[in-house]
Write a protein that holds these residues in place. Structure first.
Motif, PDB file in Angstrom:
ATOM      1  N   ASN A  32      38.709  54.130  47.406  1.00 14.51           N
ATOM      2  CA  ASN A  32      38.797  53.299  46.215  1.00 14.51           C
ATOM      3  C   ASN A  32      37.541  52.457  46.012  1.00 14.51           C
ATOM      4  N   ALA A  33      36.751  52.266  47.058  1.00  9.24           N
ATOM      5  CA  ALA A  33      35.518  51.510  46.926  1.00  9.24           C
ATOM      6  C   ALA A  33      34.398  52.375  46.346  1.00  9.24           C
ATOM      7  N   SER A  34      34.633  53.667  46.266  1.00  6.75           N
ATOM      8  CA  SER A  34      33.635  54.589  45.746  1.00  6.75           C
ATOM      9  C   SER A  34      33.305  54.251  44.298  1.00  6.75           C
ATOM     10  N   MET A  35      32.030  54.284  43.989  1.00 10.40           N
ATOM     11  CA  MET A  35      31.601  53.920  42.644  1.00 10.40           C
ATOM     12  C   MET A  35      31.078  55.108  41.847  1.00 10.40           C
ATOM     13  N   GLY A  79      35.589  56.420  33.208  1.00  8.78           N
ATOM     14  CA  GLY A  79      35.692  54.967  33.108  1.00  8.78           C
ATOM     15  C   GLY A  79      37.131  54.491  33.178  1.00  8.78           C
ATOM     16  N   ILE A  80      38.004  55.155  32.452  1.00 10.86           N
ATOM     17  CA  ILE A  80      39.416  54.766  32.449  1.00 10.86           C
ATOM     18  C   ILE A  80      40.048  55.020  33.814  1.00 10.86           C
ATOM     19  N   ILE A  81      39.769  56.175  34.415  1.00 11.03           N
ATOM     20  CA  ILE A  81      40.316  56.462  35.748  1.00 11.03           C
ATOM     21  C   ILE A  81      39.829  55.430  36.755  1.00 11.03           C
ATOM     22  N   GLN A  85      42.499  53.074  38.720  1.00  9.85           N
ATOM     23  CA  GLN A  85      42.612  53.205  40.167  1.00  9.85           C
ATOM     24  C   GLN A  85      41.931  52.065  40.916  1.00  9.85           C
ATOM     25  N   LYS A  86      41.388  51.121  40.185  1.00  5.43           N
ATOM     26  CA  LYS A  86      40.711  49.957  40.771  1.00  5.43           C
ATOM     27  C   LYS A  86      39.633  50.367  41.775  1.00  5.43           C
ATOM     28  N   ARG A  87      38.811  51.313  41.360  1.00  8.13           N
ATOM     29  CA  ARG A  87      37.697  51.747  42.195  1.00  8.13           C
ATOM     30  C   ARG A  87      36.570  50.735  42.086  1.00  8.13           C
ATOM     31  N   GLY A  91      32.692  46.920  36.457  1.00  8.93           N
ATOM     32  CA  GLY A  91      31.816  46.512  35.364  1.00  8.93           C
ATOM     33  C   GLY A  91      31.071  47.690  34.770  1.00  8.93           C
ATOM     34  N   MET A  92      30.636  48.611  35.638  1.00 13.60           N
ATOM     35  CA  MET A  92      29.952  49.808  35.149  1.00 13.60           C
ATOM     36  C   MET A  92      30.921  50.708  34.385  1.00 13.60           C
ATOM     37  N   ALA A  93      32.170  50.769  34.829  1.00 18.83           N
ATOM     38  CA  ALA A  93      33.171  51.562  34.119  1.00 18.83           C
ATOM     39  C   ALA A  93      33.401  50.994  32.718  1.00 18.83           C
ATOM     40  N   ILE A  94      33.470  49.683  32.626  1.00 16.74           N
ATOM     41  CA  ILE A  94      33.637  49.034  31.322  1.00 16.74           C
ATOM     42  C   ILE A  94      32.426  49.304  30.434  1.00 16.74           C
TER      43      ILE A  94
END
Length: 108
Positions: A32-35, A79-81, A85-87, A91-94
């Motif tokens: 989950n920490a994977s970016m 981005g939504i996934i 999943q709280k990865r 901020g980058m996903a947003i």
């Protein structure tokens, strides 16, 4: 949440696994920490927005339209996934979702 060692279901505030006794740290789910999804979302969003900014609406070939649509789709999906999943890298996903949205608005 589950124990990374024995896969026993855990409560979110557990500090030790009741089954195997393993200490549960902040990284119960290290994936989950994977970016990578967040980074991919942001990059595809920026590429799609820049392509739409530089595109001449009267002279865009079908292949370019398909690639831009693919970049927008990847950006929104990853981005939504990543957010759900709280990865890592939320901020980058947003940013990826926002730039893909901007590309969609530019396409209209």
């Amino acid at each position: 949440m589950e124990c990374p060692h024995c896969k026993t279901p855990l409560s979110p505030d557990a500090s030790r696994c009741p089954n195997c006794g393993s200490e549960i740290g902040a990284n119960v789910h290290p994936q989950n920490a994977s970016m990578w999804m967040s980074v991919t979302s942001m990059v595809c969003g920026i590429i799609s927005a820049l392509c739409m900014l530089g595109a001449n609406p009267n002279n865009v070939d079908r292949g370019a339209e398909i690639l831009i649509a693919l970049a927008i789709t990847v950006s929104l999906t990853f981005g939504i996934i990543s957010l759900v999943q709280k990865r890592g890298g939320q901020g980058m996903a947003i940013a990826g979702i926002a730039t893909a949205g901007a590309a969609i608005l530019l396409a209209l």
